[in-house]
Design an enzyme around this catalytic site. Structure first.
Site, PDB file in Angstrom:
ATOM      1  N   HIS A   1       0.138  -5.594  -4.312  1.00 33.38           N
ATOM      2  CA  HIS A   1       0.699  -4.191  -4.347  1.00 33.38           C
ATOM      3  C   HIS A   1      -0.061  -3.595  -2.891  1.00 33.38           C
ATOM      4  O   HIS A   1       0.481  -2.851  -2.025  1.00 33.38           O
ATOM      5  CB  HIS A   1       0.249  -3.584  -5.451  1.00 33.38           C
ATOM      6  CG  HIS A   1       0.503  -1.938  -5.286  1.00 33.38           C
ATOM      7  ND1 HIS A   1       1.210  -1.393  -6.410  1.00 33.38           N
ATOM      8  CD2 HIS A   1      -0.074  -0.782  -4.678  1.00 33.38           C
ATOM      9  CE1 HIS A   1       1.338  -0.020  -6.150  1.00 33.38           C
ATOM     10  NE2 HIS A   1       0.569   0.192  -5.155  1.00 33.38           N
ATOM     11  N   GLU A   2      -1.548  -3.961  -2.584  1.00 33.48           N
ATOM     12  CA  GLU A   2      -2.002  -3.563  -1.583  1.00 33.48           C
ATOM     13  C   GLU A   2      -1.531  -4.068  -0.235  1.00 33.48           C
ATOM     14  O   GLU A   2      -1.135  -3.158   0.819  1.00 33.48           O
ATOM     15  CB  GLU A   2      -3.552  -3.511  -1.365  1.00 33.48           C
ATOM     16  CG  GLU A   2      -4.232  -2.954  -2.668  1.00 33.48           C
ATOM     17  CD  GLU A   2      -3.815  -1.457  -3.101  1.00 33.48           C
ATOM     18  OE1 GLU A   2      -3.304  -0.802  -2.219  1.00 33.48           O
ATOM     19  OE2 GLU A   2      -3.581  -1.064  -4.296  1.00 33.48           O
TER      20      GLU A   2
ATOM     21  N   HIS B   1       1.804  -2.399   0.795  1.00 32.72           N
ATOM     22  CA  HIS B   1       1.668  -1.090   1.562  1.00 32.72           C
ATOM     23  C   HIS B   1       1.553  -1.321   2.839  1.00 32.72           C
ATOM     24  O   HIS B   1       1.920  -0.263   3.869  1.00 32.72           O
ATOM     25  CB  HIS B   1       0.525  -0.368   1.222  1.00 32.72           C
ATOM     26  CG  HIS B   1       0.604   0.392  -0.106  1.00 32.72           C
ATOM     27  ND1 HIS B   1       1.545   1.578  -0.249  1.00 32.72           N
ATOM     28  CD2 HIS B   1       0.024   0.607  -1.167  1.00 32.72           C
ATOM     29  CE1 HIS B   1       1.518   2.118  -1.427  1.00 32.72           C
ATOM     30  NE2 HIS B   1       0.589   1.483  -2.146  1.00 32.72           N
TER      31      HIS B   1
ATOM     32  N   CYS C   1       1.711   4.215  -8.518  1.00 32.72           N
ATOM     33  CA  CYS C   1       1.079   4.147  -7.028  1.00 32.72           C
ATOM     34  C   CYS C   1       0.637   5.615  -6.570  1.00 32.72           C
ATOM     35  O   CYS C   1       1.140   6.643  -7.000  1.00 32.72           O
ATOM     36  CB  CYS C   1       2.159   3.822  -5.845  1.00 32.72           C
ATOM     37  SG  CYS C   1       1.650   3.808  -3.989  1.00 32.72           S
TER      38      CYS C   1
HETATM   39  C1  SB7 Z   1      -0.782  -0.869 -10.442  1.00 34.32           C
HETATM   40  C2  SB7 Z   1      -1.400   0.273  -9.584  1.00 34.32           C
HETATM   41  C3  SB7 Z   1      -1.874  -0.412  -8.517  1.00 34.32           C
HETATM   42  C4  SB7 Z   1      -1.691  -1.761  -8.178  1.00 34.32           C
HETATM   43  C5  SB7 Z   1      -1.083  -2.635  -8.950  1.00 34.32           C
HETATM   44  C6  SB7 Z   1      -0.611  -2.426 -10.128  1.00 34.32           C
HETATM   45  C7  SB7 Z   1      -2.692   0.480  -7.555  1.00 34.32           C
HETATM   46  C8  SB7 Z   1      -2.409   1.974  -7.577  1.00 34.32           C
HETATM   47  C9  SB7 Z   1      -3.065   2.712  -6.574  1.00 34.32           C
HETATM   48  N1  SB7 Z   1      -2.397   2.682  -5.324  1.00 34.32           N
HETATM   49  O1  SB7 Z   1      -1.400   3.293  -5.180  1.00 34.32           O
HETATM   50  C10 SB7 Z   1      -2.873   1.807  -4.394  1.00 34.32           C
HETATM   51  O2  SB7 Z   1      -1.893   1.330  -3.418  1.00 34.32           O
HETATM   52 NI    NI Z   2       0.214   1.942  -4.009  1.00 34.32          NI
END
Ligand code: SB7
Ligand code: NI
Length: 186
Positions: A156-157, A160, A113
């Site tokens: 993942h987003e 957040h 992240c």
């Molecule tokens: C690995 C990385 C991400 C999502 C899913 C698996 C995004 C990394 C960038 N971020 O921190 C976005 O929130």
């Molecule tokens: Ni992230």
């Protein structure tokens, strides 16, 4: 444009808050926020520009990561995904996961992240497929079904936006424990 100094880091309370609903038509500020978040992803995925501006490459960026507690995130899946995955690029506003597969999936390398400076190892179990309803910058409603890596990114987003970080999902006692019915994505 956003640089790494603009990215909020773990420990900043904005990353643990429930983000606020976004109203339409978008304010000028919200429109600029959307544009700048997508610009970050595009620049960060260009190897030369990424190096030039000393960025960390990103496939997604959520508004709380630039200090804005709003239900908005940018998603730009990398082009090299397998052909069966649909590429996805959009600003997702007020997103809701309306259904998810029973099938679980995790990235075999774990997740990282932009807001977490240290590497935290372990599998992050998620749904292999999700259906997400969201509004775009024009307020148009979309319903998209994503699978595999794009599905993991969007989860993942969306996490957040609700104050959750990827490592919250890692089994503390046994970070690499596998259950027989989850798939691993390389
Ligand atoms: C690995 C990385 C991400 C999502 C899913 C698996 C995004 C990394 C960038 N971020 O921190 C976005 O929130
Ligand atoms: Ni992230």
């Amino acid at each position: 444009m956003y640089l790494m100094k603009d990215i909020t880091r773990d420990g900043n309370p904005v990353l643990r808050k429930q983000a606020e609903k976004v109203q339409f038509p978008l304010s000028k500020e919200d429109r600029e926020l959307a544009d700048k978040m997508m610009e970050y992803l595009e620049i960060s995925q260009d190897p030369e520009l990424c190096e030039k501006y000393q960025l960390r490459a990103g496939v997604g960026l959520a508004a709380p990561q630039v200090g804005e507690s709003k239900l908005m995130a940018a998603v730009l899946t990398p082009p090299e995904g397998d052909e069966t995955e649909s590429p996805f690029k959009d600003i997702i506003i007020n997103p809701v996961i309306i259904s998810n597969s029973v099938q679980q999936a995790a990235l075999s390398v774990g997740e990282g992240c932009l807001s977490v400076d240290k590497d935290i190892e372990g599998y992050v179990p998620r749904s292999d497929r999700v259906t997400v309803r969201y509004q775009d910058v024009n307020g148009e409603e979309h319903t998209v079904r994503l699978k595999h890596y794009p599905a993991i990114i969007i989860q993942h987003e969306i996490d957040h936006l609700h104050g959750t970080l990827f490592y919250d999902h890692i089994d503390k006692e046994n970070p690499f424990s596998r259950t027989s019915d989850e798939i691993f994505i390389d």
